[in-house]
Design a protein around this motif. Structure first.
Motif, mmCIF file in Angstrom:
data_model
loop_
_atom_site.group_PDB
_atom_site.id
_atom_site.type_symbol
_atom_site.label_atom_id
_atom_site.label_comp_id
_atom_site.label_asym_id
_atom_site.label_seq_id
_atom_site.Cartn_x
_atom_site.Cartn_y
_atom_site.Cartn_z
ATOM 1 N N ALA A 138 -2.755 0.835 -16.471
ATOM 2 C CA ALA A 138 -1.869 -0.207 -15.949
ATOM 3 C C ALA A 138 -1.671 -0.043 -14.446
ATOM 4 O O ALA A 138 -1.634 -1.023 -13.697
ATOM 5 N N PHE A 139 -1.581 1.224 -13.987
ATOM 6 C CA PHE A 139 -1.420 1.469 -12.555
ATOM 7 C C PHE A 139 -2.661 1.029 -11.786
ATOM 8 O O PHE A 139 -2.570 0.450 -10.698
ATOM 9 N N LEU A 140 -3.832 1.291 -12.356
ATOM 10 C CA LEU A 140 -5.066 0.867 -11.697
ATOM 11 C C LEU A 140 -5.171 -0.656 -11.635
ATOM 12 O O LEU A 140 -5.645 -1.222 -10.648
ATOM 13 N N ILE A 141 -4.722 -1.331 -12.696
ATOM 14 C CA ILE A 141 -4.758 -2.791 -12.700
ATOM 15 C C ILE A 141 -3.838 -3.357 -11.619
ATOM 16 O O ILE A 141 -4.142 -4.377 -10.981
ATOM 17 N N LYS B 14 0.830 -1.211 0.000
ATOM 18 C CA LYS B 14 0.000 0.000 0.000
ATOM 19 C C LYS B 14 0.863 1.259 0.000
ATOM 20 O O LYS B 14 0.543 2.247 -0.670
ATOM 21 N N GLY B 15 1.949 1.231 0.773
ATOM 22 C CA GLY B 15 2.843 2.376 0.801
ATOM 23 C C GLY B 15 3.490 2.629 -0.553
ATOM 24 O O GLY B 15 3.594 3.780 -0.999
ATOM 25 N N GLY C 188 1.531 6.390 -6.923
ATOM 26 C CA GLY C 188 0.432 7.211 -7.424
ATOM 27 C C GLY C 188 0.789 8.683 -7.450
ATOM 28 O O GLY C 188 0.474 9.400 -8.412
ATOM 29 N N CYS C 189 1.465 9.161 -6.384
ATOM 30 C CA CYS C 189 1.888 10.565 -6.354
ATOM 31 C C CYS C 189 2.877 10.874 -7.474
ATOM 32 O O CYS C 189 2.775 11.903 -8.159
ATOM 33 N N VAL C 190 3.847 9.970 -7.655
ATOM 34 C CA VAL C 190 4.837 10.169 -8.716
ATOM 35 C C VAL C 190 4.166 10.165 -10.084
ATOM 36 O O VAL C 190 4.463 10.996 -10.958
#
Length: 386
Positions: free
Chosen positions: A370-373, A325-326, A332-334
């Motif tokens: 891709a990030f959401l997956i 999660k971290g 996500g921020c990057v």
């Protein structure tokens, strides 16, 4: 139970002797055992010195006693043994890195749940339990409300490794007596090269009850035994802790002094007994998470000296799920910052007619998709039962 020794130190040697005294066997050691431990088979010991992986099959030993080592090989050995489900009783600290402690804890949680017990004998001593009772009793304590806890540790050798090892064990005693320690402040003089002078380290913190806790190190002068003093509003309790001798607790209230001696306690025998209980599935303290907390505070002490300020210790449990999660939160921020920058660059490129620049929305959409997956990987961890 059959024990093997991984690393022959004074601690593992004493634990091996205690295991034999309790009726267990010490079948082998790595490196090859040349000591008074009997009936260790010299042939097995020599063979094991060249191939410690033989411990993984369970044919040589049912459990392993592990000694401290700063070598990277020790960490690899611990990883492998934990993943194989081998019960381990380890010297504290067994390695020097806090991150390695949490890594081993995640291996323990994520694989077989193997028994991983640190050898921190002071926590079990009845005199330490007596001090903890005084702090918890508040005004009802024989010395009244405890305002200060002072730990004085004399050491003949005060280099970085020796001091960190002593501090890791002593911090566990301080946490046992004073409670959770959250803010760490440390001071030391600087060396000629600008580094930390570990020979003059002084640590200050406080327990949840408001008790000020101080740990300091000094040279061996008139005594070699460490001392813990509780300063109360109506008296003082001083515990003297010599090595291989009886511990003595003096409680002074006004003009009255009461002395309590503890000469029937054997730390290594206690460790073997508790390790047996842990292997049988019973809860035993300290846990490996306690050892992680000790190393986290030791690391905070070093950072406090280097930065010259108080360091907060959060004491959060590190898990694979939490680490994931971290990483996703940071990623996500990057990704959002990169997306913003890419939008500016791509629209400028479209304005200037750069070939292929008009496809930038699809590329950005693909990256975000891709990030959401990747978020679905959290389903790999079982949901906690309510």
């Amino acid at each position: 139970m059959r024990f093997a020794l991984l690393g022959l130190t004074a601690t593992t040697h004493a634990l091996g002797q205690a295991a034999q005294a309790a009726g267990h066997e010490v079948t082998a050691a790595y490196p090859g055992l040349r000591s008074s431990l009997e009936p260790a088979d010299a042939g097995q010991s020599s063979a094991l010195a060249d191939d410690w992986q033989a411990l993984l099959g369970g044919k040589i030993a049912d459990a392993v006693i592990v000694g401290h080592s700063a070598d990277e090989l020790r960490l690899e050995q611990l990883r492998t043994l934990i993943q194989a489900g081998v019960p381990l009783l380890v010297e504290h600290p067994v390695v020097d890195s806090m991150l390695s402690f949490y890594e081993l804890d995640m291996h323990r949680q994520g694989s077989t749940g193997a028994v991983l017990m640190p050898f921190i004998p002071a926590r079990w001593h009845p005199a330490v339990a007596r001090l903890a009772e005084m702090v918890a009793a508040g005004e009802r304590s024989p010395i009244g409300q405890v305002d200060q806890l002072i730990f004085d540790r004399p050491m003949p050798v005060r280099d970085r490794q020796q001091v960190r090892s002593a501090l890791a064990s002593d911090i566990d005693l301080l946490r046992t007596v004073a409670g959770t320690l959250r803010k760490i402040g440390a001071m030391s003089s600087a060396t000629a090269a600008g580094g930390i002078d570990w020979a003059n380290l002084n640590v200050q913190t406080a327990g949840p009850s408001g008790c000020l806790v101080r740990w300091s190190i000094g040279p061996v002068e008139d005594r070699t035994a460490a001392q813990v003093a509780l300063v109360g509003r109506s008296g003082k309790a001083t515990l003297t802790m010599p090595i291989d001798e009886q511990w003595v607790l003096q409680i002074r209230t006004g003009s009255e002094t009461r002395t309590e001696t503890y000469d029937e306690w054997n730390p290594t025998a206690e460790a073997i007994e508790r390790f047996e209980l842990a292997c049988a599935g019973q809860p035993v303290e300290p846990t490996w998470l306690d050892a992680c907390r000790d190393m986290e505070i030791v690391d905070a002490v070093e950072r406090s000296v280097a930065r010259g300020r108080t360091i907060d210790v959060y004491g959060e449990e590190q898990t694979e799920q939490g680490t994931f999660k971290g990483m996703m939160a940071a990623g996500g921020c990057v990704l959002l910052m990169v997306a913003l920058l890419a939008t500016i660059v791509a629209t400028t490129a479209v304005y200037w007619g750069v070939p292929g620049a008009s496809y930038w929305p699809y590329v950005l959409f693909g990256l975000l998709g891709a990030f959401l997956i990747l978020q679905t990987l959290r389903l790999a961890w079982p949901t906690e039962k309510k």
